[in-house]
Scaffold this motif. Sequence first.
Motif: not given
Length: 712
Positions: A249, A282, A285, A287, A290
């Motif tokens: 991140n 991102h 992950s 996200s 993001g």
Amino acid sequence: MKKNILIYILLTLFNIHLSFGDTNTLSTEQQIIDSLRTELNQKTGADKISVQLELALHILNKKSNDATELANSALVSASETGNRDMEMRAYYVLGRISFRDGDHALSEAYYNRALKISDAISENWYKGEIHFRKGVIEHQKGESLQALEHFNEAIQACRLSENYKIAGSSFSMMGTIFRLNGLYDRAIEYIIKSKLNYQKADFHEGYAWSAYLLGRVYADLKIPEQALEYFTEALDTYKTLAAIDGNKNGIAICYEQIGLINMEAGKLEEARRNINQVLNIHSESGSEYGLSNAYKNLGKIEYFSGDYEKAEEYLNKALVVKQKIEDLLSQPGIFEYIGLCKIGRENINEGIDNIKHALDLALRNSQKNIQLEIYSKLAETYLNLNDLEKALYYQKKQIDIQNSILSGGANIKIEQLQTIYELDEKTNQIADLEKQNEINTLKLKQQKTFQIMIITGLIFVLLISSIIFLFYRKLHLKNRELSKINTTKDRFFSIIAHDLKGSIGSSLALSQIIAEDNETRKQSSENNYSALIFQSLSGSYSLLNNLLEWARSQFQKIELNPKQLVLANVIEEVTKQFLPQISKKDISIDTRIEGPQQVFADEGILKTTFRNLLSNAIKFSNPNGKIFISAKPNNKFIEFSVQDFGVGIEPEIIPLLFDFDSNTSTPGTLGENGTGLGLILVKELVEKHKGKIWVESEIGKGSIFKFTLPRV
């Protein structure tokens, strides 16, 4: 979802490190949880409670219900055994869990209980933790000053307990608040303090976060070289940390900012490569926040590349996600560039509508920098359309916002600055002498920044002149207000010097006559003089009482203490005070109250109101006259009236009765004197009760004074 995405991201980046101890790395997290579960079966007493609370913190993000059960069990055990330290920690953990579940009110309630115990047992480590987290909640609610106060309290407690990590986090949040409000010099100072405390705690991620925040400050100040230097410093640290725990991140946010700097510099290929790296991180992950930012930035890059269709495609992807997660702060920028893309594709009206919608959102969010950019784009668009009137309008708006940002006034009221300065003073008093070479170096850079801002400010000389004129007007209004206050003061002392002095002087003269009569034993005149003295002193007392009440009202010293009052009792008590005057004029009092009326009012103020109106009615009643006192319901109010059948009031005098600057006092039917202050006082007292007062009068037929107060 998340009502404040900014705070969510701030906490996401370092929240995992702010528990009872370091959580080490994500790869060992499950091992820690398994180890704690094993310990839980082996420990007893306070040790078991401690393990329960630590385990609850480790699982709260994944198993909130289990964490709550563990914390509640620990709280019960701590309360039963009288272990105040563990009881405090249990409330703290329950506050953490409630915040994670989105129940901020319950979280604050738990934190307050924990804070009360920490004060009682003089425990500073958790006191710092609690104040920090309460500050985060206040900031999330938009209460910047309250947040700053909590962060300041956290710093003090952390210094006493050597909790440098939370001290660093508190300084970091304070620096972020100052940056968001345009106070960049203070932002830099507090972020550096954050960096120094993270160094003491050997907290590498915090150190990287501080460098990232300094990069954001210099990016806001449009100093890309310095910003890029700090983003690169943060990126190097985040890459080292990611190699250990796999968390990318920090890498993503640094590449995002570096990409934006390259985009603004016109290095579009480098910017596209940076943002694609963010998109890949991102995507791995998952996200949503993001990904939405990456799509938004790719859309802007394609816009600057001239591919409006592809840019709009990316921007619409970003908008869908932003609306889903309720990220209100990012939407203005997306709508702005969607509008610019549509204008680029010759859809002028639709494009302008999107840009204006972006402006509405930015105004609602108080995003000064976004507003500045949008006004610039609107001015440019209307200039290209040869609509000079609208182009000039939006250019003026752009200048207004620019001046607001340069003056450091973004999102913060002038009167709030004093509170911030007091917080600075308080922090400086407790700060240790840790000013190092980096601070001095950055101060030199601040001076260069200030010089750049001064040069820029010269462009807005005309605007600054206008602002000076506005300040002059405000000063003029203040002077008028001060003049009015002086007039009030002069009138006040005039009344004291003339009316009160005259009344007391008369009483003094009469008392001297009585003294002389006593010497010559002229007892026959003594009673007459005594009555005159009583009348004079009674008037003096009434005048003095009105002066004091009025003075208190002028200086806002009257505090209302309203309660239920029975009107008949109040009127009867006030009437008794005037029996000598009533008897002297042989006046009959007729009280008419419809039903057992009650009123919600301050007893002293209500009596003062009746006393002045009844005194006025007696003063202007003829001998053998009548006075009617009545009360009746009127919607949510009770309407009172005090009516006399005396001399009445001339029509041209009525508008001046409640005006302080007009001397409307006239003698009574038996030569009674007055100041006119009583009616002015009555008006102010009635209005303090949210009521109103007025008068109806006819020469030779008397007057009716009416006023309203709230019903019970």
